[in-house]
Design a protein around this motif. Structure first.
Motif, mmCIF file in Angstrom:
data_model
loop_
_atom_site.group_PDB
_atom_site.id
_atom_site.type_symbol
_atom_site.label_atom_id
_atom_site.label_comp_id
_atom_site.label_asym_id
_atom_site.label_seq_id
_atom_site.Cartn_x
_atom_site.Cartn_y
_atom_site.Cartn_z
ATOM 1 N N TRP A 1 25.392 48.838 43.477
ATOM 2 C CA TRP A 1 25.963 48.130 44.679
ATOM 3 C C TRP A 1 26.792 49.073 45.857
ATOM 4 C CZ3 TRP A 1 24.142 43.659 46.046
ATOM 5 C CH2 TRP A 1 24.842 42.945 47.129
ATOM 6 N N GLN A 2 27.714 49.666 45.289
ATOM 7 C CA GLN A 2 28.542 50.590 46.060
ATOM 8 C C GLN A 2 27.753 51.540 46.990
ATOM 9 O OE1 GLN A 2 31.424 51.881 43.307
ATOM 10 N NE2 GLN A 2 33.135 50.393 43.755
ATOM 11 N N GLN A 3 26.733 51.855 46.376
ATOM 12 C CA GLN A 3 26.069 52.919 47.325
ATOM 13 C C GLN A 3 25.010 52.471 48.319
ATOM 14 O OE1 GLN A 3 23.987 55.174 44.319
ATOM 15 N NE2 GLN A 3 25.525 56.638 44.013
ATOM 16 N N GLY A 4 24.922 51.127 48.106
ATOM 17 C CA GLY A 4 24.196 50.262 49.067
ATOM 18 C C GLY A 4 25.065 49.737 50.028
ATOM 19 N N ASN B 1 26.942 47.281 50.700
ATOM 20 C CA ASN B 1 26.839 45.800 51.142
ATOM 21 C C ASN B 1 28.111 45.242 50.875
ATOM 22 O OD1 ASN B 1 24.168 46.010 51.774
ATOM 23 N ND2 ASN B 1 23.423 45.980 49.698
ATOM 24 N N TYR B 2 28.074 43.816 51.247
ATOM 25 C CA TYR B 2 29.017 42.985 50.864
ATOM 26 C C TYR B 2 28.812 42.140 49.667
ATOM 27 C CZ TYR B 2 32.021 43.670 55.079
ATOM 28 O OH TYR B 2 32.828 44.242 55.963
ATOM 29 N N PRO B 3 29.739 42.038 48.836
ATOM 30 C CA PRO B 3 31.073 42.162 48.550
ATOM 31 C C PRO B 3 31.408 43.598 48.306
ATOM 32 C CG PRO B 3 30.401 41.135 46.720
ATOM 33 C CD PRO B 3 29.071 41.179 47.449
ATOM 34 N N LEU B 4 32.665 43.872 48.913
ATOM 35 C CA LEU B 4 33.325 45.144 48.700
ATOM 36 C C LEU B 4 33.699 45.034 47.160
ATOM 37 C CD1 LEU B 4 34.616 47.627 49.433
ATOM 38 C CD2 LEU B 4 36.790 46.347 50.138
ATOM 39 N N ASP C 1 25.904 38.402 34.464
ATOM 40 C CA ASP C 1 25.146 37.090 35.204
ATOM 41 C C ASP C 1 26.054 36.748 36.386
ATOM 42 O OD1 ASP C 1 23.641 34.758 35.015
ATOM 43 O OD2 ASP C 1 25.650 33.750 34.887
ATOM 44 N N ALA C 2 27.508 36.831 36.200
ATOM 45 C CA ALA C 2 28.345 36.551 37.158
ATOM 46 C C ALA C 2 28.268 37.631 38.457
ATOM 47 C CB ALA C 2 29.895 36.604 36.774
ATOM 48 N N PHE C 3 28.056 38.895 38.030
ATOM 49 C CA PHE C 3 27.829 39.926 39.007
ATOM 50 C C PHE C 3 26.607 39.492 39.897
ATOM 51 C CE2 PHE C 3 26.232 43.805 40.663
ATOM 52 C CZ PHE C 3 27.302 44.514 41.242
#
Length: 111
Positions: A74-77, A79-82, A33-35
């Motif tokens: 997310w990392q493969q996309g 995008n921010y946030p790092l 949820d936080a993510f």
């Protein structure tokens, strides 16, 4: 630069003392949820953090393990946030690479 931390209660409190916002995650549902809120996907507990998303999302290793697939996507996309992983309240988890190990592996230079 904006920061946000998702971690155990003690770590979130410690970061709050230096002005970094955060969310406590004791299980996968709270962590997810936080993510989702921080990445702009929305969440069940609070509204999405769309106005000014953080540039750096700090996760403890324990939380990162709970969200392994989501973090990888997310990392493969790119995008921010790092996303940055830190050891949890109980220290570094065995079998996980440290930042120094990752740098050494990536560029072949001792730090």
């Amino acid at each position: 630069m904006n920061y946000f931390v998702i971690a155990e209660r003690e770590i979130v409190l410690a970061f709050a003392m230096v002005g970094v916002s955060g969310a406590v995650a004791a299980n996968r549902a709270e962590a997810l949820d936080a993510f989702n809120r921080v990445t702009g996907k929305g969440g069940t507990m609070n509204a999405p953090v769309d106005e000014e998303r953080p540039k750096v999302l700090i996760l403890t290793e324990e939380v990162s393990m709970l969200l392994e697939d989501e973090v990888m996507d997310w990392q493969q996309g790119a995008n921010y946030p790092l996303i940055v992983e830190i050891p949890g309240i109980n220290g570094h988890l065995s079998g996980r690479k440290t930042l120094t190990d990752a740098i050494r592996e990536a560029i072949g230079i001792q730090v």
